[in-house]
Design an enzyme around this catalytic site. Structure first.
Site, PDB file in Angstrom:
ATOM      1  N   ARG A 160       6.295  -0.394  -4.504  1.00  8.40           N
ATOM      2  CA  ARG A 160       5.997  -1.046  -3.227  1.00  8.40           C
ATOM      3  C   ARG A 160       5.142  -2.293  -3.399  1.00  8.40           C
ATOM      4  O   ARG A 160       5.076  -3.126  -2.500  1.00  8.40           O
ATOM      5  CB  ARG A 160       5.272  -0.059  -2.310  1.00  8.40           C
ATOM      6  CG  ARG A 160       6.092   1.138  -1.937  1.00  8.40           C
ATOM      7  CD  ARG A 160       5.255   2.151  -1.193  1.00  8.40           C
ATOM      8  NE  ARG A 160       4.888   1.675   0.126  1.00  8.40           N
ATOM      9  CZ  ARG A 160       5.645   1.802   1.209  1.00  8.40           C
ATOM     10  NH1 ARG A 160       6.809   2.387   1.111  1.00  8.40           N
ATOM     11  NH2 ARG A 160       5.248   1.358   2.375  1.00  8.40           N
ATOM     12  N   LYS A 185       7.246  -4.663  -2.161  1.00 11.15           N
ATOM     13  CA  LYS A 185       8.638  -4.347  -1.844  1.00 11.15           C
ATOM     14  C   LYS A 185       8.819  -4.171  -0.347  1.00 11.15           C
ATOM     15  O   LYS A 185       9.822  -4.576   0.225  1.00 11.15           O
ATOM     16  CB  LYS A 185       9.006  -3.045  -2.571  1.00 11.15           C
ATOM     17  CG  LYS A 185      10.431  -2.585  -2.344  1.00 11.15           C
ATOM     18  CD  LYS A 185      11.381  -3.397  -3.166  1.00 11.15           C
ATOM     19  CE  LYS A 185      12.823  -3.093  -2.900  1.00 11.15           C
ATOM     20  NZ  LYS A 185      13.678  -4.232  -3.304  1.00 11.15           N
ATOM     21  N   HIS A 240      18.078 -36.484  -0.261  1.00 14.88           N
ATOM     22  CA  HIS A 240      17.022 -36.767   0.708  1.00 14.88           C
ATOM     23  C   HIS A 240      15.669 -36.248   0.239  1.00 14.88           C
ATOM     24  O   HIS A 240      14.845 -35.853   1.054  1.00 14.88           O
ATOM     25  CB  HIS A 240      17.383 -36.161   2.067  1.00 14.88           C
ATOM     26  CG  HIS A 240      18.654 -36.700   2.628  1.00 14.88           C
ATOM     27  ND1 HIS A 240      18.769 -37.966   3.141  1.00 14.88           N
ATOM     28  CD2 HIS A 240      19.893 -36.153   2.688  1.00 14.88           C
ATOM     29  CE1 HIS A 240      20.018 -38.176   3.539  1.00 14.88           C
ATOM     30  NE2 HIS A 240      20.727 -37.084   3.258  1.00 14.88           N
ATOM     31  N   GLU A 281      18.858 -18.013  -2.323  1.00 12.26           N
ATOM     32  CA  GLU A 281      18.611 -16.686  -2.899  1.00 12.26           C
ATOM     33  C   GLU A 281      18.413 -16.768  -4.420  1.00 12.26           C
ATOM     34  O   GLU A 281      17.540 -16.102  -4.981  1.00 12.26           O
ATOM     35  CB  GLU A 281      19.776 -15.741  -2.540  1.00 12.26           C
ATOM     36  CG  GLU A 281      19.739 -14.357  -3.157  1.00 12.26           C
ATOM     37  CD  GLU A 281      18.512 -13.530  -2.791  1.00 12.26           C
ATOM     38  OE1 GLU A 281      17.740 -13.925  -1.922  1.00 12.26           O
ATOM     39  OE2 GLU A 281      18.332 -12.480  -3.443  1.00 12.26           O
ATOM     40  N   ASN A 284      -2.978   2.081   5.042  1.00 17.80           N
ATOM     41  CA  ASN A 284      -2.013   1.009   4.810  1.00 17.80           C
ATOM     42  C   ASN A 284      -1.912   0.242   6.117  1.00 17.80           C
ATOM     43  O   ASN A 284      -1.564   0.824   7.135  1.00 17.80           O
ATOM     44  CB  ASN A 284      -0.659   1.637   4.434  1.00 17.80           C
ATOM     45  CG  ASN A 284       0.485   0.634   4.451  1.00 17.80           C
ATOM     46  OD1 ASN A 284       0.266  -0.574   4.509  1.00 17.80           O
ATOM     47  ND2 ASN A 284       1.704   1.137   4.418  1.00 17.80           N
ATOM     48  N   GLY A 285      -2.258  -1.037   6.107  1.00 19.08           N
ATOM     49  CA  GLY A 285      -2.156  -1.813   7.342  1.00 19.08           C
ATOM     50  C   GLY A 285      -3.364  -2.701   7.551  1.00 19.08           C
ATOM     51  O   GLY A 285      -4.115  -2.969   6.604  1.00 19.08           O
ATOM     52  N   GLU A 306      10.374 -15.513  -7.735  1.00 20.50           N
ATOM     53  CA  GLU A 306       9.717 -14.218  -7.546  1.00 20.50           C
ATOM     54  C   GLU A 306       9.350 -13.565  -8.868  1.00 20.50           C
ATOM     55  O   GLU A 306       8.264 -13.032  -9.012  1.00 20.50           O
ATOM     56  CB  GLU A 306      10.681 -13.229  -6.855  1.00 20.50           C
ATOM     57  CG  GLU A 306      10.793 -13.335  -5.367  1.00 20.50           C
ATOM     58  CD  GLU A 306      11.759 -12.287  -4.808  1.00 20.50           C
ATOM     59  OE1 GLU A 306      11.387 -11.632  -3.855  1.00 20.50           O
ATOM     60  OE2 GLU A 306      12.885 -12.130  -5.322  1.00 20.50           O
ATOM     61  N   TRP A 330      -2.620  -2.868  -1.711  1.00 18.62           N
ATOM     62  CA  TRP A 330      -2.203  -4.276  -1.752  1.00 18.62           C
ATOM     63  C   TRP A 330      -3.200  -5.005  -0.870  1.00 18.62           C
ATOM     64  O   TRP A 330      -3.240  -4.803   0.338  1.00 18.62           O
ATOM     65  CB  TRP A 330      -0.781  -4.409  -1.221  1.00 18.62           C
ATOM     66  CG  TRP A 330      -0.163  -5.748  -1.426  1.00 18.62           C
ATOM     67  CD1 TRP A 330       0.553  -6.163  -2.511  1.00 18.62           C
ATOM     68  CD2 TRP A 330      -0.173  -6.860  -0.510  1.00 18.62           C
ATOM     69  NE1 TRP A 330       0.979  -7.459  -2.333  1.00 18.62           N
ATOM     70  CE2 TRP A 330       0.544  -7.913  -1.114  1.00 18.62           C
ATOM     71  CE3 TRP A 330      -0.735  -7.069   0.740  1.00 18.62           C
ATOM     72  CZ2 TRP A 330       0.733  -9.142  -0.505  1.00 18.62           C
ATOM     73  CZ3 TRP A 330      -0.556  -8.303   1.359  1.00 18.62           C
ATOM     74  CH2 TRP A 330       0.170  -9.314   0.732  1.00 18.62           C
ATOM     75  N   LYS A 353      15.049 -15.607  -6.310  1.00 20.23           N
ATOM     76  CA  LYS A 353      15.020 -14.621  -7.400  1.00 20.23           C
ATOM     77  C   LYS A 353      14.225 -15.163  -8.570  1.00 20.23           C
ATOM     78  O   LYS A 353      13.394 -14.488  -9.147  1.00 20.23           O
ATOM     79  CB  LYS A 353      16.439 -14.287  -7.891  1.00 20.23           C
ATOM     80  CG  LYS A 353      17.280 -13.373  -7.059  1.00 20.23           C
ATOM     81  CD  LYS A 353      16.840 -11.936  -7.014  1.00 20.23           C
ATOM     82  CE  LYS A 353      15.811 -11.680  -5.959  1.00 20.23           C
ATOM     83  NZ  LYS A 353      16.207 -11.499  -4.590  1.00 20.23           N
ATOM     84  N   CYS A 377       0.803  -1.230   0.000  1.00 17.54           N
ATOM     85  CA  CYS A 377       0.000   0.000   0.000  1.00 17.54           C
ATOM     86  C   CYS A 377       0.838   1.284   0.000  1.00 17.54           C
ATOM     87  O   CYS A 377       1.727   1.451   0.832  1.00 17.54           O
ATOM     88  CB  CYS A 377      -0.950   0.055   1.188  1.00 17.54           C
ATOM     89  SG  CYS A 377      -2.170  -1.233   1.206  1.00 17.54           S
TER      90      CYS A 377
HETATM   91  C1  G6P Z   1       9.673  -8.372   0.629  1.00 18.40           C
HETATM   92  C2  G6P Z   1      10.493  -8.025  -0.589  1.00 18.40           C
HETATM   93  C3  G6P Z   1      11.821  -8.778  -0.553  1.00 18.40           C
HETATM   94  C4  G6P Z   1      12.558  -8.494   0.749  1.00 18.40           C
HETATM   95  C5  G6P Z   1      11.677  -8.776   1.969  1.00 18.40           C
HETATM   96  C6  G6P Z   1      12.303  -8.257   3.246  1.00 18.40           C
HETATM   97  O1  G6P Z   1       9.279  -9.691   0.576  1.00 18.40           O
HETATM   98  O2  G6P Z   1       9.786  -8.349  -1.768  1.00 18.40           O
HETATM   99  O3  G6P Z   1      12.624  -8.373  -1.640  1.00 18.40           O
HETATM  100  O4  G6P Z   1      13.699  -9.252   0.811  1.00 18.40           O
HETATM  101  O5  G6P Z   1      10.419  -8.126   1.835  1.00 18.40           O
HETATM  102  O6  G6P Z   1      12.379  -6.856   3.170  1.00 18.40           O
HETATM  103  P1  G6P Z   1      13.405  -5.923   3.909  1.00 18.40           P
HETATM  104  O7  G6P Z   1      13.065  -4.550   3.407  1.00 18.40           O
HETATM  105  O8  G6P Z   1      13.119  -6.061   5.377  1.00 18.40           O
HETATM  106  O9  G6P Z   1      14.773  -6.339   3.566  1.00 18.40           O
END
Ligand code: G6P
Length: 612
Positions: A27, A607, A508, A485, A99-100, A492, A73, A489, A2
């Protein structure tokens, strides 16, 4: 998650708000809306991107110098036009964006329904705007006081912005857990979720703190009180956020720009903190607490998402280089399991945005229990940065692509520095190795540049595997979190199902999935366990899996076995993640682009995750 933007002043509000909504797109959201006051209130809202809202308002009269805008969102209720914000109270006078999450919305809603209130949407936000109307009506209050009293009845997390069309010279904002910042211009005021919609107009901002309510007025004045009606005097701060840093600078996507910025951003994370030739490294944030940190009995790192992966690498770094027992925990689990936290624990919270709700709550909990909390945060002035005892900014600059890239390598840079400093100061590593690690750390930006030059080769590999439905990422030691990671990526942004595993764990379970259609990315750069990784690759080949190997320069053995290989420069094992993650970011990016995905704003993702 949001986005909120509001304007009051002398200019036309709608272009400023629409541009602000575009800046907040990063965001993550699924609908957008705007309300403008000009004698009466005009509200337009639409499911989908801000572009859809733009089409909806085309040709409509949206003149007026006060208004609010929102990107939603979805939490309560599906993403559709009705649930989109702003929401208007039953008497049509109060207009609110949020937002929240209002946790006690169901009981508040029933109480309001008994009083005759009706609801069009499924949202908790519509409950809140009507609660404010009810408090205002029943007690004859000004909008800011009605908001304060209503918020005292609310349980949950929120940043809200609202106005009352009967009292149109002001906009009210309030914050609890979700971020809200006020921009102070020349006879104009702004409220927003972050500074990006504001920086074009002013560099003066006020951060709204927990449980505070701000009223901004058309004449440029403002006042802040807390929920107990005590006046707050939050300082005006100057932010150093250049407009060009939040634009694409000729790149097709923000994510690509951010991948390519890494030689610079990694160097920025080290700037003024290291000099290998002179043999010193220093993190200013540690100074005040050096003794306590050096003598820590245990380090606990807490984070979410990609930041959690950086924390996992830090576990290897702190235990190997500084010999401090280290634990890593998802902030969301940490906060709810009544963790044992001792006074001599050193807690590190990692966050790009500095606003992640779970991480923020985790550090508040640890703080209550008396631990020392250190923040490694990218966004200057963010909630986590303000909530910690000390910390180091990562200085990666604004990261707009939802999938984190440069923020991750900057976190790794700071964590590596910290582990090297602690290792040396605790007498675990020799002066020779200390200097060698510092020299290697300084060489990382140059080596990242070299990997980026491989782009065509990586793009070719992407084209060969882009149609896969599943994939596996394997790594050992420092490269195990990089496997996680890399998989994150890919899933996502390309929506290909991907899992990361420690290479030896493959046997396993995941081995059952391997067939000729399955790409398996093996990060095989470690000097340690090299032969064991070779065996893992043989096991995959025996089942006809497609091997994409990340190898060190000069490797011959694995290159022969792999279907595709990507070389990265040699580096000491503890610093490998800073390099091995780069080709995985590039691979995910190219695959996602080839599959026609929205790389910068992947579906359903946000984000900045400001709700639990
Ligand atoms: C969301 C974002 C990720 C990020 C995570 C933690 O899921 O899409 O890219 O790693 O939040 O966010 P932060 O701002 O706490 O690193």
């Amino acid at each position: 998650m949001c986005g909120i933007v509001a304007y009051i002043g002398k200019k036309e509000a709608s272009p400023i708000i629409m541009e602000g909504l575009k800046r907040l797109e990063y965001r993550g959201y699924d609908s957008a809306g705007i309300s403008i006051y000009n004698g009466d209130v005009k509200t337009y809202k639409k499911q989908g991107k801000v572009l859809e809202l733009e089409k909806l308002i085309e040709g409509k009269d949206l003149s007026g110098s006060m208004g609010i805008g929102h990107t939603r969102w979805a939490t309560h209720g599906r993403p559709n036009d009705v649930n989109a914000h702003p929401h208007v109270s039953n008497n049509g006078e109060i207009v609110l964006i949020h937002n929240g999450i209002i946790e006690n919305y169901a009981s508040l809603k029933s109480a309001l329904q008994e009083l005759g209130y009706t609801f069009e949407s499924e949202t908790d936000t519509e409950v809140l705007v009507n609660l404010i109307e009810e408090v205002q009506k029943s007690k004859g209050l000004l909008i800011e006081e009605a908001t304060r009293q209503a918020l005292n009845m609310v349980v949950g997390a929120y940043a809200i912005v609202l106005f009352d069309s009967k009292d149109p010279e002001k906009i009210v904002g309030a914050k609890n857990s979700s971020p809200l910042v006020c921009g102070v211009g020349e006879s104009e005021m702004f409220l927003a979720s972050d500074a990006t919609p504001i920086v074009k107009y002013t560099d003066k901002v006020i951060y709204i703190e927990e449980d505070e309510i701000i009223t901004i007025n058309k004449n440029g004045s403002y006042s802040i009180v807390n929920l107990d009606n005590e006046v707050s005097a939050n300082p005006i701060k100057h932010i150093d956020l250049k407009l060009e840093t939040i634009e694409k600078a000729g790149f097709e996507h923000y994510m690509l720009k951010e991948i390519y910025q890494q030689p610079i951003t990694i160097a920025e994370s080290m700037r003024g903190r290291i000099n290998a030739a002179e043999g010193w490294a220093r993190l200013g944030g540690m100074d005040q607490y050096t003794k306590r940190i050096k003598q820590a009995e245990r380090i606990i790192l807490t984070a979410c998402g990609t930041s959690w992966h950086a924390a996992l690498i830090a576990e290897y770094l702190f235990e190997e280089l500084a010999r401090i027992p280290t634990e890593v925990e998802y902030a969301s689990e940490f906060r709810y399991r009544n963790p044992i936290i001792r006074q001599d624990d050193f807690i590190i919270a990692l966050s790009q945005s500095g606003e992640t709700a779970d991480t923020l709550a985790a550090i508040k909990l640890a703080k209550q229990k008396g631990a020392l909390i250190y923040g490694i945060v990218n966004v200057v002035g963010s909630s986590i940065a303000r909530e910690t005892h000390a910390g180091s900014y990562t200085h990666a600059g604004p990261e707009i692509g939802v999938a984190s890239t440069k923020a991750f390598t900057s976190q790794l840079t700071v964590l590596s520095l910290m582990a090297i400093i602690l290792g040396y100061e605790r007498g675990v590593i020799t002066q020779g190795y200390y200097r060698q690690l510092l020299t290697e750390l300084e060489s990382i930006p140059r080596k990242v540049e070299k990997i980026l030059q491989n782009d065509d080769h990586i793009k070719y590999i992407a084209s060969e595997i882009k149609d896969a439905n599943n994939s596996l990422y394997l790594g050992r030691g420092y490269n195990f979190p990089i496997a996680l990671e890399g998989a994150l990526k890919l899933k996502e942004i390309s929506y290909i199902h991907a899992e990361g595993y420690p290479a030896a764990e493959m046997k396993h379970g995941p081995i059952a999935l391997i067939d000729m259609h399955m790409p398996i990315v093996v990060i095989a750069t470690n000097k340690r366990n090299y032969e064991k990784v070779v065996s893992n690759i043989e096991e995959v080949k025996a089942r006809k899996g497609i091997i994409i190997a990340i190898v060190s320069e000069g490797d011959t053995e694995i290159k022969k076995l792999a279907d595709f290989a990507i070389e990265i420069p040699n580096v000491e094992d503890p610093l490998t993640p800073l390099l091995s993650v780069i080709p995985l970011q590039m691979l995910a990016y190219h695959i996602a682009v080839m599959r026609g995905c929205n790389v910068d704003q992947p579906r359903n993702l946000a984000k900045s995750v400001t709700v639990e």
